[in-house]
Scaffold this active site. Sequence first.
Site, PDB file in Angstrom:
ATOM      1  N   HIS A   5       4.866   0.104  -0.311  1.00 38.88           N
ATOM      2  CA  HIS A   5       5.682  -0.833   0.479  1.00 38.88           C
ATOM      3  C   HIS A   5       4.746  -1.931   0.960  1.00 38.88           C
ATOM      4  CE1 HIS A   5       3.922   2.047   3.284  1.00 38.88           C
ATOM      5  NE2 HIS A   5       3.853   1.016   4.116  1.00 38.88           N
ATOM      6  N   ASP A  32      -5.131 -10.367  -0.843  1.00 38.01           N
ATOM      7  CA  ASP A  32      -3.841 -11.045  -0.665  1.00 38.01           C
ATOM      8  C   ASP A  32      -2.965 -10.902  -1.909  1.00 38.01           C
ATOM      9  OD1 ASP A  32      -1.962 -12.609   0.736  1.00 38.01           O
ATOM     10  OD2 ASP A  32      -2.708 -14.459  -0.188  1.00 38.01           O
ATOM     11  N   HIS A  33      -1.718 -10.488  -1.689  1.00 35.76           N
ATOM     12  CA  HIS A  33      -0.745 -10.285  -2.765  1.00 35.76           C
ATOM     13  C   HIS A  33      -1.194  -9.239  -3.793  1.00 35.76           C
ATOM     14  CE1 HIS A  33       1.089 -13.747  -0.915  1.00 35.76           C
ATOM     15  NE2 HIS A  33       2.159 -13.556  -1.652  1.00 35.76           N
ATOM     16  N   GLU A  62      -0.672  -4.206  11.192  1.00 37.78           N
ATOM     17  CA  GLU A  62       0.276  -3.967  10.095  1.00 37.78           C
ATOM     18  C   GLU A  62       1.639  -4.552  10.427  1.00 37.78           C
ATOM     19  OE1 GLU A  62       0.638   0.177   9.222  1.00 37.78           O
ATOM     20  OE2 GLU A  62      -0.974   0.090   7.746  1.00 37.78           O
ATOM     21  N   CYS A  79       5.897   6.169   4.414  1.00 35.15           N
ATOM     22  CA  CYS A  79       4.679   5.469   3.972  1.00 35.15           C
ATOM     23  C   CYS A  79       4.058   6.133   2.755  1.00 35.15           C
ATOM     24  CB  CYS A  79       3.667   5.404   5.114  1.00 35.15           C
ATOM     25  SG  CYS A  79       4.266   4.429   6.490  1.00 35.15           S
ATOM     26  N   HIS A 105       3.327  -5.120   3.664  1.00 32.19           N
ATOM     27  CA  HIS A 105       3.146  -5.565   5.050  1.00 32.19           C
ATOM     28  C   HIS A 105       2.716  -7.023   5.047  1.00 32.19           C
ATOM     29  CE1 HIS A 105       3.439  -1.698   7.083  1.00 32.19           C
ATOM     30  NE2 HIS A 105       2.670  -1.169   6.147  1.00 32.19           N
ATOM     31  N   HIS A 145       0.837  -1.196   0.000  1.00 35.81           N
ATOM     32  CA  HIS A 145       0.000   0.000   0.000  1.00 35.81           C
ATOM     33  C   HIS A 145       0.874   1.250   0.000  1.00 35.81           C
ATOM     34  CE1 HIS A 145      -0.367   0.809   4.668  1.00 35.81           C
ATOM     35  NE2 HIS A 145       0.861   0.629   4.293  1.00 35.81           N
TER      36      HIS A 145
HETATM   37 NI    NI Z   1       2.457   0.760   5.571  1.00 34.70          NI
END
Ligand code: NI
Length: 136
Positions: A40, A80-81, A126, A34, A42, A15
């Site tokens: 990036h 997911d992914h 996160e 961020c 998580h 995200h």
């Molecule tokens: Ni983040």
Amino acid sequence: MPTTLTVRVFFEAAHRLHNPAKPDEWNRSRYGKCNNLHGHGHNYVLEVTVGGDVDPATGYLMDMKDLKEIIGRTVVGEVDHRHLNHEVAWLADIIPTAENLAAIFFRRIAPALPPGVVLEAVTVHETDRNSASFRP
Ligand code: NI
């Protein structure tokens, strides 16, 4: 509701925290790293707590396998992914913070639960150190 049941599921996603209505400098100062352009990742942990009465015949509030299937269908299978800013239509207009994800995941899971089972809380971790919970 006297009894609650909590399941924990995992997904990986990318995200970027960015409010397109605000100038770049505002975004950089609010979100720091961020806000980096390409995002990036998580390793998210999603905790879902439901409440209800225990069925004396089964000893279950609800079958955990069914709860995991609902979470998979309404949320995890979609995120997911994925890059949450770009690949998930129902996240397109939100800033994908843990707070906002918890609230929108709640609204997707709640209506899919069986009769007599209520959604009490959704928590999005996160990292090991931070999480956000939504409880209506
Ligand atoms: Ni983040």
